[in-house]
Design a protein around this motif. Structure first.
Motif: not given
Length: 297
Positions: A96-101
């Motif tokens: 999730a964090a990588t997708a947001i970034l």
């Protein structure tokens, strides 16, 4: 009878992909993040990412919150002076964090460079030197591998941490939390087309995907994904279907591409779905390459 059903399924897959390629080429200004905005509006309260079973509920994020968080990343990129075409290295495995970034950076015209979090020491240093990012974001889960690579680096750039601080780096979580998530206007964003570079995959299977290729790959894989499992099936030239488990490549980048394709299929990305994200990520790269070949032709 089974063989006939497989041939029909393969023919339908080819037909859907041909329509997809034509649609993307016909709208050169519509990027992957534009498609994301449409889905965020339609599925605002639907859960996009969920923690694996047995973990804290804090890992749940809805489509609307995902899109709002990515806009904070776009604002942060502007504050850092990261312009169109700049590369930002992402060394984190949290999907999730990588997708947001990645989505926030792509909206700003910045090119995320995805490294495999399993890499460390000289191998990771070589990948960073080769791709030469203007800034690096290092997650807590990849901190040890990055610190082992520092002594071998010849390319140096600012480093931001994601999660608990493994060193004396500025915290990206705190910086993003301080920013507004109000909707961005066209005046806030660069004008991008499907020909702009979107993502760089670092590692043995290195590839630069344009916005058009990335969108074609992710939406094409989503068309052929099992909504519950995220397993991608694509058709060979001879019309047979095969699982793309044999294609090699860096694990973390392919998992991110697989997660995005699962999202675009309308499924929720969970811990269980991550088991099949590698196959889906490989299908994204395969379909993206097919799109580039067709555009060239």
């Amino acid at each position: 009878m089974t063989g006939l059903r497989e041939r029909i399924a393969a023919a339908l897959a080819r037909w859907r992909l041909r329509r997809l390629f034509a649609r993307i080429a016909a709208h050169p200004d519509r990027t992957l993040v534009d498609s994301l905005a449409t889905r965020a509006d339609r599925w605002h309260d639907r859960i996009a990412f969920a923690s694996p079973p047995g973990r804290a509920a804090a890992g749940r994020i809805a489509w609307g919150a995902l899109f709002a968080a990515s806009q904070r990343v776009t604002r942060w990129a502007g504050q850092q002076g990261l312009g169109r075409g700049t590369r930002v290295g992402l060394l984190a495995s949290a999907p999730a964090a990588t997708a947001i970034l990645a989505l926030g950076l792509m909206r700003a015209g910045v090119v995320p460079v995805l490294y495999d979090t399993a890499a460390a020491g000289p191998d990771l240093a070589a990948a960073i030197d080769q791709t030469a990012p203007g800034l690096l974001v290092v997650g807590a889960d990849a901190a040890a591998g990055f610190e082992a690579a520092v002594s071998d680096l010849t390319h140096f750039c600012p480093v931001w941490r994601l999660g608990p601080d493994p060193g004396n780096y500025p915290g990206l979580d705190e910086a993003l939390a301080a920013l507004s998530d109000r909707p961005l206007t066209p005046r806030d964003l660069p004008r991008l087309s499907i020909d702009d570079p979107a993502i760089l995959l670092a590692g043995a299977d290195a590839a630069i995907l344009t916005h058009g290729a990335l969108r074609a790959g992710i939406e094409g894989a989503a068309l052929t994904a099992g909504a519950a499992t995220g397993i991608a099936m694509v058709s060979d030239a001879d019309g047979s279907a095969r699982d793309q488990t044999e294609r090699k490549g860096p694990a973390s980048p392919l998992c991110l591409l697989g997660s995005l394709a699962t999202l675009f299929s309308g499924a929720t990305v969970t811990g269980d779905a991550q088991r099949n994200a590698m196959a889906l990520g490989r299908a994204v790269v395969l379909i993206a390459g097919d799109f580039v070949d067709r555009q060239t032709a």
